[in-house]
Design a protein around this motif. Structure first.
Motif, PDB file in Angstrom:
ATOM      1  N   LEU A  65       7.342   8.311  -0.174  1.00 37.62           N
ATOM      2  CA  LEU A  65       6.091   9.499  -0.742  1.00 37.62           C
ATOM      3  C   LEU A  65       6.760  10.536  -0.987  1.00 37.62           C
ATOM      4  N   VAL A  66       7.072  11.520  -2.572  1.00 34.06           N
ATOM      5  CA  VAL A  66       8.611  12.425  -2.622  1.00 34.06           C
ATOM      6  C   VAL A  66       6.473  13.193  -3.341  1.00 34.06           C
ATOM      7  N   ASP A  67       7.080  14.460  -2.566  1.00 34.34           N
ATOM      8  CA  ASP A  67       6.933  15.904  -3.369  1.00 34.34           C
ATOM      9  C   ASP A  67       5.208  15.867  -2.938  1.00 34.34           C
ATOM     10  N   SER A  68       5.191  15.733  -1.283  1.00 29.21           N
ATOM     11  CA  SER A  68       3.925  15.937  -0.680  1.00 29.21           C
ATOM     12  C   SER A  68       3.594  16.655   0.793  1.00 29.21           C
ATOM     13  N   SER A  69       2.704  17.205   1.556  1.00 24.12           N
ATOM     14  CA  SER A  69       2.946  17.360   2.307  1.00 24.12           C
ATOM     15  C   SER A  69       1.371  17.260   3.113  1.00 24.12           C
ATOM     16  N   THR A  70       1.513  15.887   2.850  1.00 19.93           N
ATOM     17  CA  THR A  70       1.226  14.848   3.590  1.00 19.93           C
ATOM     18  C   THR A  70       0.857  13.680   3.056  1.00 19.93           C
ATOM     19  N   SER A  71       0.920  12.039   4.220  1.00 25.02           N
ATOM     20  CA  SER A  71       0.490  10.702   3.556  1.00 25.02           C
ATOM     21  C   SER A  71      -0.119  10.826   2.982  1.00 25.02           C
ATOM     22  N   SER A  72      -1.084  11.497   3.136  1.00 26.58           N
ATOM     23  CA  SER A  72      -2.669  11.280   2.696  1.00 26.58           C
ATOM     24  C   SER A  72      -3.195  12.642   1.225  1.00 26.58           C
ATOM     25  N   ASP A  73      -1.923  12.363   0.148  1.00 29.46           N
ATOM     26  CA  ASP A  73      -1.823  13.264  -0.845  1.00 29.46           C
ATOM     27  C   ASP A  73      -2.514  11.699  -1.948  1.00 29.46           C
ATOM     28  N   ALA A  74      -3.176  12.096  -2.306  1.00 27.64           N
ATOM     29  CA  ALA A  74      -2.741  11.782  -3.923  1.00 27.64           C
ATOM     30  C   ALA A  74      -1.968  11.229  -4.709  1.00 27.64           C
ATOM     31  N   ILE A  75      -1.700  10.204  -5.654  1.00 28.40           N
ATOM     32  CA  ILE A  75      -0.283   9.466  -6.081  1.00 28.40           C
ATOM     33  C   ILE A  75      -0.998   9.646  -7.700  1.00 28.40           C
ATOM     34  N   SER A  76       0.111  10.137  -8.209  1.00 31.66           N
ATOM     35  CA  SER A  76      -0.184  11.268  -9.569  1.00 31.66           C
ATOM     36  C   SER A  76       0.805   9.476 -10.207  1.00 31.66           C
ATOM     37  N   ALA A  77       1.728   8.790  -9.865  1.00 29.84           N
ATOM     38  CA  ALA A  77       2.371   7.654 -10.723  1.00 29.84           C
ATOM     39  C   ALA A  77       3.294   7.062  -9.299  1.00 29.84           C
ATOM     40  N   ARG A  78       3.449   6.124  -9.818  1.00 27.63           N
ATOM     41  CA  ARG A  78       4.265   4.714  -9.111  1.00 27.63           C
ATOM     42  C   ARG A  78       5.836   4.160  -9.724  1.00 27.63           C
ATOM     43  N   VAL A  79       6.470   4.315  -8.779  1.00 30.72           N
ATOM     44  CA  VAL A  79       7.854   3.572  -9.859  1.00 30.72           C
ATOM     45  C   VAL A  79       8.676   3.200  -9.114  1.00 30.72           C
ATOM     46  N   GLY A  80       9.120   2.472  -9.571  1.00 22.15           N
ATOM     47  CA  GLY A  80       9.261   0.824  -8.539  1.00 22.15           C
ATOM     48  C   GLY A  80      10.806   0.700  -9.359  1.00 22.15           C
ATOM     49  N   VAL A  81      12.392   0.254  -7.875  1.00 22.08           N
ATOM     50  CA  VAL A  81      12.787   0.433  -8.212  1.00 22.08           C
ATOM     51  C   VAL A  81      13.282  -1.287  -7.564  1.00 22.08           C
ATOM     52  N   VAL A  82      13.767  -2.344  -8.454  1.00 18.00           N
ATOM     53  CA  VAL A  82      14.113  -4.160  -8.301  1.00 18.00           C
ATOM     54  C   VAL A  82      15.498  -4.232  -8.255  1.00 18.00           C
TER      55      VAL A  82
ATOM     56  N   LEU B 130       5.333   1.867 -12.063  1.00 22.13           N
ATOM     57  CA  LEU B 130       4.346   0.774 -12.030  1.00 22.13           C
ATOM     58  C   LEU B 130       2.844   0.883 -12.444  1.00 22.13           C
ATOM     59  N   ASP B 131       2.258  -0.177 -12.441  1.00 21.21           N
ATOM     60  CA  ASP B 131       0.296   0.356 -12.963  1.00 21.21           C
ATOM     61  C   ASP B 131       0.451  -0.044 -11.049  1.00 21.21           C
ATOM     62  N   SER B 132      -0.739   0.566 -11.109  1.00 19.59           N
ATOM     63  CA  SER B 132      -1.310   1.322 -10.019  1.00 19.59           C
ATOM     64  C   SER B 132      -1.256   0.238  -8.604  1.00 19.59           C
ATOM     65  N   ASP B 133      -1.493  -1.128  -9.916  1.00 18.12           N
ATOM     66  CA  ASP B 133      -1.566  -2.552  -8.156  1.00 18.12           C
ATOM     67  C   ASP B 133      -0.420  -2.576  -7.589  1.00 18.12           C
ATOM     68  N   ALA B 134       0.479  -2.507  -7.793  1.00 20.17           N
ATOM     69  CA  ALA B 134       1.911  -2.502  -8.483  1.00 20.17           C
ATOM     70  C   ALA B 134       2.269  -2.363  -6.715  1.00 20.17           C
ATOM     71  N   LEU B 135       1.678  -2.828  -5.752  1.00 22.29           N
ATOM     72  CA  LEU B 135       2.536  -2.085  -3.777  1.00 22.29           C
ATOM     73  C   LEU B 135       2.908  -2.939  -3.187  1.00 22.29           C
ATOM     74  N   ALA B 136       3.551  -4.299  -3.983  1.00 21.69           N
ATOM     75  CA  ALA B 136       4.377  -5.111  -2.802  1.00 21.69           C
ATOM     76  C   ALA B 136       5.733  -5.014  -2.632  1.00 21.69           C
ATOM     77  N   PHE B 137       6.067  -3.831  -2.142  1.00 20.01           N
ATOM     78  CA  PHE B 137       7.680  -3.764  -2.089  1.00 20.01           C
ATOM     79  C   PHE B 137       7.701  -3.452  -0.862  1.00 20.01           C
ATOM     80  N   GLU B 138       9.399  -3.794  -0.436  1.00 14.90           N
ATOM     81  CA  GLU B 138      10.094  -3.689   0.798  1.00 14.90           C
ATOM     82  C   GLU B 138       9.816  -2.321   1.534  1.00 14.90           C
ATOM     83  N   LYS B 139      10.166  -1.071   0.565  1.00 11.98           N
ATOM     84  CA  LYS B 139      10.120   0.041   1.438  1.00 11.98           C
ATOM     85  C   LYS B 139       9.312   1.117   0.548  1.00 11.98           C
TER      86      LYS B 139
END
Length: 185
Positions: free
Chosen positions: A21-38, A9-18
């Motif tokens: 965050l994977v491979d992270s120790s905290t929810s404040s970690d930066a994001i390197s990529a986003r994947v969407g499942v439709v 996904l593009d970085s602005d594609a945020l409107a998903f039902e759920k």
């Protein structure tokens, strides 16, 4: 079964039902990529990959049943989109590519997905379970050309750039039938 699609996904594609965050120790970690499942036309699940400082030349995604396969950087994630259970595989060198039985003229039951790295090939069944892993097939990329009931034919790059050497592996066990070793220059 509802039709499912997966994509980066593009970085602005945020409107998903759920979201997950994977491979992270905290929810404040930066994001390197986003994947969407439709699923069935609904933006069902956004999978955020935590930022890492690793080589990220290649990326690929595949859906297999309710399992999302995500190759990125030096990692392969297998995510159950229903339970949100994540299995992480650290790849040797870097993630290279994903192949499924639809990529080839072979629809055998030995495996459902192949994942390659800089030097190895991994096979997964229809449930996303690792069946086998064959290492030391190259040092700078492994590609698959053909799969049949007798074997998996591919090349591993041993001498960048362009020093590709062929290999044949058993499609059932991943054992070397021929090649897949460093050439003697």
């Amino acid at each position: 079964m509802l039709a499912m699609k997966i994509s980066f996904l593009d970085s602005d594609a945020l409107a998903f039902e759920k979201s997950l965050l994977v491979d992270s120790s905290t929810s404040s970690d930066a994001i390197s990529a986003r994947v969407g499942v439709v699923v069935g036309g609904r933006d069902f699940l956004r999978i955020d990959l935590a930022e890492t400082f690793e080589y990220t030349c290649f990326q690929a995604v595949r859906m297999l049943g309710n399992k999302a396969f995500i190759g990125f950087g030096e990692r392969l994630f297998v995510v159950d989109i229903i339970t949100e259970h994540v299995v992480l595989y650290k790849m040797a060198g870097y993630f290279c590519d994903l192949f499924d039985t639809e990529d080839f003229e072979y629809a055998g039951s030995d495996f459902s997905i192949l994942a390659s790295s800089a030097s190895e090939l991994l096979a997964f069944d229809q449930d996303g379970t690792l069946l086998w892993k064959t290492e030391e097939l190259g040092i700078d990329g492994v590609i698959v050309h053909k799969v049949s009931s007798t074997g998996i034919e591919g090349d591993g790059e041993w001498d960048p750039s362009g020093g590709w050497e062929p290999f044949v592996l058993s499609s059932r066990t991943g054992e070397r039938i021929s090649g897949g070793i460093a050439p003697k220059w």
